[in-house]
Enzyme design. Structure first.
Site, PDB file in Angstrom:
ATOM      1  N   ARG A 123       0.847  -1.374   0.000  1.00 12.02           N
ATOM      2  CA  ARG A 123       0.320   0.220  -0.012  1.00 12.02           C
ATOM      3  C   ARG A 123       0.936   1.514  -0.419  1.00 12.02           C
ATOM      4  O   ARG A 123       0.865   2.479  -0.276  1.00 12.02           O
ATOM      5  CB  ARG A 123      -1.106   0.010   1.268  1.00 12.02           C
ATOM      6  CG  ARG A 123      -2.121   1.332   1.336  1.00 12.02           C
ATOM      7  CD  ARG A 123      -3.109   0.977   1.897  1.00 12.02           C
ATOM      8  NE  ARG A 123      -2.446   0.293   3.784  1.00 12.02           N
ATOM      9  CZ  ARG A 123      -3.033   0.675   5.077  1.00 12.02           C
ATOM     10  NH1 ARG A 123      -4.356   1.184   4.413  1.00 12.02           N
ATOM     11  NH2 ARG A 123      -2.584   0.350   6.060  1.00 12.02           N
ATOM     12  N   TYR A 124       2.226   1.078   0.484  1.00  3.81           N
ATOM     13  CA  TYR A 124       3.479   2.451   0.844  1.00  3.81           C
ATOM     14  C   TYR A 124       4.281   2.004  -0.447  1.00  3.81           C
ATOM     15  O   TYR A 124       4.760   0.661  -0.806  1.00  3.81           O
ATOM     16  CB  TYR A 124       3.462   2.658   2.239  1.00  3.81           C
ATOM     17  CG  TYR A 124       1.867   2.747   3.165  1.00  3.81           C
ATOM     18  CD1 TYR A 124       1.887   4.244   3.518  1.00  3.81           C
ATOM     19  CD2 TYR A 124       1.602   2.245   3.944  1.00  3.81           C
ATOM     20  CE1 TYR A 124       0.952   4.376   4.526  1.00  3.81           C
ATOM     21  CE2 TYR A 124       0.585   1.946   4.869  1.00  3.81           C
ATOM     22  CZ  TYR A 124       0.223   3.692   5.082  1.00  3.81           C
ATOM     23  OH  TYR A 124      -0.821   3.949   5.927  1.00  3.81           O
ATOM     24  N   ARG A 137       7.565  -0.419   1.718  1.00  7.02           N
ATOM     25  CA  ARG A 137       6.797  -0.826   2.554  1.00  7.02           C
ATOM     26  C   ARG A 137       6.004  -1.995   2.182  1.00  7.02           C
ATOM     27  O   ARG A 137       4.486  -1.155   1.743  1.00  7.02           O
ATOM     28  CB  ARG A 137       7.408  -0.292   3.877  1.00  7.02           C
ATOM     29  CG  ARG A 137       6.471   0.074   4.313  1.00  7.02           C
ATOM     30  CD  ARG A 137       6.467   1.325   5.360  1.00  7.02           C
ATOM     31  NE  ARG A 137       5.643   2.611   5.709  1.00  7.02           N
ATOM     32  CZ  ARG A 137       5.420   3.440   5.136  1.00  7.02           C
ATOM     33  NH1 ARG A 137       6.077   3.951   3.702  1.00  7.02           N
ATOM     34  NH2 ARG A 137       4.089   4.889   5.532  1.00  7.02           N
ATOM     35  N   CYS A 148      -4.743 -16.884  15.989  1.00  8.90           N
ATOM     36  CA  CYS A 148      -3.900 -16.189  16.634  1.00  8.90           C
ATOM     37  C   CYS A 148      -4.388 -17.137  17.513  1.00  8.90           C
ATOM     38  O   CYS A 148      -5.041 -18.045  17.713  1.00  8.90           O
ATOM     39  CB  CYS A 148      -4.513 -14.968  16.376  1.00  8.90           C
ATOM     40  SG  CYS A 148      -5.217 -13.793  15.336  1.00  8.90           S
ATOM     41  N   CYS A 206      -9.226 -11.605  18.871  1.00 12.50           N
ATOM     42  CA  CYS A 206     -10.171  -9.716  19.406  1.00 12.50           C
ATOM     43  C   CYS A 206     -10.933  -9.570  18.615  1.00 12.50           C
ATOM     44  O   CYS A 206     -11.209  -9.581  17.574  1.00 12.50           O
ATOM     45  CB  CYS A 206      -8.784  -8.879  19.388  1.00 12.50           C
ATOM     46  SG  CYS A 206      -7.539  -9.443  19.588  1.00 12.50           S
ATOM     47  N   CYS A 241     -10.990  -7.350  15.213  1.00  9.76           N
ATOM     48  CA  CYS A 241      -9.944  -7.339  14.665  1.00  9.76           C
ATOM     49  C   CYS A 241     -10.479  -7.425  13.407  1.00  9.76           C
ATOM     50  O   CYS A 241     -11.611  -7.236  12.356  1.00  9.76           O
ATOM     51  CB  CYS A 241     -10.412  -9.398  14.383  1.00  9.76           C
ATOM     52  SG  CYS A 241      -8.928  -9.693  13.014  1.00  9.76           S
ATOM     53  N   ARG A 257      -8.781  -7.390  10.574  1.00  9.69           N
ATOM     54  CA  ARG A 257      -8.894  -8.919   9.532  1.00  9.69           C
ATOM     55  C   ARG A 257      -9.963  -9.998   9.850  1.00  9.69           C
ATOM     56  O   ARG A 257      -9.146 -10.833   9.477  1.00  9.69           O
ATOM     57  CB  ARG A 257      -7.856  -9.219   9.764  1.00  9.69           C
ATOM     58  CG  ARG A 257      -6.378  -8.341   8.556  1.00  9.69           C
ATOM     59  CD  ARG A 257      -5.197  -8.535   7.742  1.00  9.69           C
ATOM     60  NE  ARG A 257      -4.223  -7.040   8.376  1.00  9.69           N
ATOM     61  CZ  ARG A 257      -3.867  -7.325   8.553  1.00  9.69           C
ATOM     62  NH1 ARG A 257      -2.756  -7.929   9.388  1.00  9.69           N
ATOM     63  NH2 ARG A 257      -2.813  -6.040   8.965  1.00  9.69           N
ATOM     64  N   ASP A 291     -11.379   0.653  13.255  1.00  7.27           N
ATOM     65  CA  ASP A 291     -11.722   0.549  11.592  1.00  7.27           C
ATOM     66  C   ASP A 291     -12.603   0.212  11.879  1.00  7.27           C
ATOM     67  O   ASP A 291     -13.526  -0.541  12.690  1.00  7.27           O
ATOM     68  CB  ASP A 291     -10.613  -0.712  10.943  1.00  7.27           C
ATOM     69  CG  ASP A 291      -9.558   0.043  11.250  1.00  7.27           C
ATOM     70  OD1 ASP A 291      -9.056   1.057  10.767  1.00  7.27           O
ATOM     71  OD2 ASP A 291      -8.530  -0.742  11.507  1.00  7.27           O
ATOM     72  N   ASP A 313      -7.303   5.009  10.702  1.00  8.63           N
ATOM     73  CA  ASP A 313      -6.057   4.405   8.813  1.00  8.63           C
ATOM     74  C   ASP A 313      -7.620   4.312   8.250  1.00  8.63           C
ATOM     75  O   ASP A 313      -8.956   3.812   8.485  1.00  8.63           O
ATOM     76  CB  ASP A 313      -6.090   2.938   9.926  1.00  8.63           C
ATOM     77  CG  ASP A 313      -4.714   2.591   9.255  1.00  8.63           C
ATOM     78  OD1 ASP A 313      -4.636   2.767   7.890  1.00  8.63           O
ATOM     79  OD2 ASP A 313      -3.792   1.303   9.082  1.00  8.63           O
ATOM     80  N   LYS A 338      -2.750   5.825   7.356  1.00 11.39           N
ATOM     81  CA  LYS A 338      -3.264   6.290   8.619  1.00 11.39           C
ATOM     82  C   LYS A 338      -2.749   7.924   8.127  1.00 11.39           C
ATOM     83  O   LYS A 338      -1.674   8.420   7.828  1.00 11.39           O
ATOM     84  CB  LYS A 338      -2.103   5.981   9.329  1.00 11.39           C
ATOM     85  CG  LYS A 338      -1.858   4.011  10.015  1.00 11.39           C
ATOM     86  CD  LYS A 338      -1.220   3.906  10.700  1.00 11.39           C
ATOM     87  CE  LYS A 338      -0.767   2.221  10.125  1.00 11.39           C
ATOM     88  NZ  LYS A 338      -0.407   2.334   9.078  1.00 11.39           N
TER      89      LYS A 338
HETATM   90  S1  SF4 Z   1      -6.314  -8.322  16.251  1.00  7.35           S
HETATM   91 FE1  SF4 Z   1      -7.078  -9.258  15.270  1.00  7.35          FE
HETATM   92  S2  SF4 Z   1      -5.126 -10.404  13.748  1.00  7.35           S
HETATM   93 FE2  SF4 Z   1      -4.587  -9.414  15.708  1.00  7.35          FE
HETATM   94  S3  SF4 Z   1      -3.742 -10.802  17.996  1.00  7.35           S
HETATM   95 FE3  SF4 Z   1      -6.228  -9.043  17.413  1.00  7.35          FE
HETATM   96  S4  SF4 Z   1      -7.569 -11.288  16.216  1.00  7.35           S
HETATM   97 FE4  SF4 Z   1      -5.521 -11.736  16.196  1.00  7.35          FE
END
Ligand code: SF4
Length: 427
Positions: free
Chosen positions: A148-149, A152, A161, A165, A168, A170, A329, A366, A373
């Site tokens: 995207r940049y 990097r 994971c 979370c 998340c 993603r 997000d 973001d 960002k």
């Molecule tokens: S935010 Fe998403 S990618 Fe990061 S640790 Fe939590 S579940 Fe995993």
């Protein structure tokens, strides 16, 4: 501890048993009632040996993934029960025994619990939410790589994971297969990077790269390091927080071979900073690895300035530099976690000048769709005038700063010599 009577026991069949409380440190948040932050080992794991508890593979194998298992260790609310029932097909439920041990079994507003246990609010979708809020899929030239940049790239090495979370970004990717990038895709990534000489920085993320075995991770790091124009390797991880047992001497010895290598750790709340986490961060820092934190601003979890101040100060004590606070997000099913942008700016207002400069992270949005960002901070400029700028400090006191009168020397050619002609520029 005594060895477990059944080594495969993740949750005993003995019905609800309450935790044995082990008070490891006390958490006093400025402006709030004193609270004991305790690392609690639920009694369901009381037969587990210390060796097993401190083994990251044991922790991963014994993650809590079902309603029945969770019921054994905490009093679930109806909202949580419904949330868990509806979580299938949205974002997997998985919590390490260690992270579960930090949960308050009684209080549903416990910050650890709120992050990891689905709630019914997750099924509510607002119009602005997206499956891929940062437009990563549109910036992916090769599967597993986001470019995207200009200089990097982001390399998604696994979708697994230790704990998922609930907010998340993603969630469209993580937890579905719990697999790492295929060898074929990794070879494609290397080919792409070798032919893009402007790329000097690779961020390994996922999922969580530290869930890979050392050998697999080392293979990736060594092959990336062998590309001459890749200057910097970075790892984004939450393992030191949700699975601190993963940070072993062997891992650190391996990582040290690939300097310059930096690690960004996803922290959310001061309650996460236990003795185990302190040890893990100390080991990484002793390995010469610069550590930064990334924190998502979450309603009801860390959106009070006193909570964030405690977090950033505790992070400095364990040699983690607070780096980013992210505005949450626009991820599907996460509106209940989102605060206003004004809340984020207010937090920075309460940090800047009120604590060590190193403890003040950059608050960023973001931008949706892949704009990158954008940093936000309180406006310290009161006014701008001819030759001066009027500023306010963290206490609200107003100061005037005279701008310099810049002399530009314009080179003009006179007979046989260079003559400087000053030109006055008033800012
Ligand atoms: S935010 Fe998403 S990618 Fe990061 S640790 Fe939590 S579940 Fe995993």
């Amino acid at each position: 501890m005594e060895p477990a009577s059944d080594p495969n026991l993740s949750v005993p069949q003995g019905g609800m048993r309450r935790a044995s409380q082990l008070y490891l440190f006390s958490l006093q948040i400025e402006g709030e009632k004193s609270e004991e932050a305790k690392e609690v080992i639920p009694q369901v794991w009381e037969g587990v040996s210390e060796k097993e508890w401190n083994d990251w593979r044991w922790q991963l194998r014994h993650r809590i993934t079902s309603l029945e298992q969770l019921k054994e260790i905490i009093d679930l609310t109806p909202e949580e029960i419904e949330g868990i029932k509806h979580s299938k097909g949205r974002l997997a439920l998985a919590v390490t025994p260690y992270f579960a041990s930090l949960m308050d079994p009684i209080n549903p507003n416990c910050p650890i619990r709120r992050q990891a246990i689905p709630r019914i609010e997750e099924i509510h979708l607002s119009k602005s939410e997206m499956a891929d809020p940062l437009g990563e899929d549109n910036h992916s030239p090769v599967p597993g790589l986001v470019h995207r940049y200009p200089d990097r790239v982001l390399l998604l090495v696994t979708d697994q994971c230790a704990v998922y979370c609930r907010y998340c970004t993603r969630r469209r990717l993580v937890g579905s297969n719990e697999r790492s990038i295929t060898q074929g895709n990794f070879e494609e990534v290397l080919k792409y990077l070798k032919s893009h000489r402007k790329v000097r920085d690779v961020l390994l993320s996922g999922g969580d790269p530290l869930l890979l075995e050392n050998e697999r991770l080392e293979e990736m790091l060594s092959r990336l390091r062998a590309i001459p124009h890749i200057e910097l390797l970075r790892i984004g991880t939450r393992a030191p927080v949700t699975l601190p047992q993963r940070i072993t001497g062997g891992l650190v010895r391996m990582l040290k071979k690939y300097h310059p290598l930096m690690i960004s750790i996803h922290f959310t709340h001061p309650k996460e900073i236990t003795d185990q986490v302190k040890r893990a961060c100390n080991e990484l820092a002793d390995g010469g690895i610069p550590l930064g934190s990334q924190t998502v601003l979450l309603k009801g979890i860390n959106d009070k300035p006193c909570v964030m101040k405690k977090l950033v100060q505790e992070l400095l004590k364990i040699r983690v530099r607070p780096y980013y606070i992210y505005q949450c997000d626009l991820v599907m099913g996460t509106e209940h976690f989102r605060t206003s942008v004004a809340t984020g700016i207010q937090i920075i207002e309460k940090l800047r000048g009120h604590t060590t400069g190193y403890a003040v992270p950059t608050y960023v949005v973001d931008t949706p769709g892949g704009g990158g960002k954008i940093p936000l901070q309180p406006d310290y400029v009161v006014s701008r005038g001819r030759g001066k700028i009027v500023l306010r400090n963290y206490e609200g006191k107003v100061f005037e700063y005279p701008e310099p009168n810049i002399i530009e020397f314009k080179k003009t050619r006179s007979v046989g010599e260079e003559k400087a002609v000053p030109k006055k520029v008033i800012a």
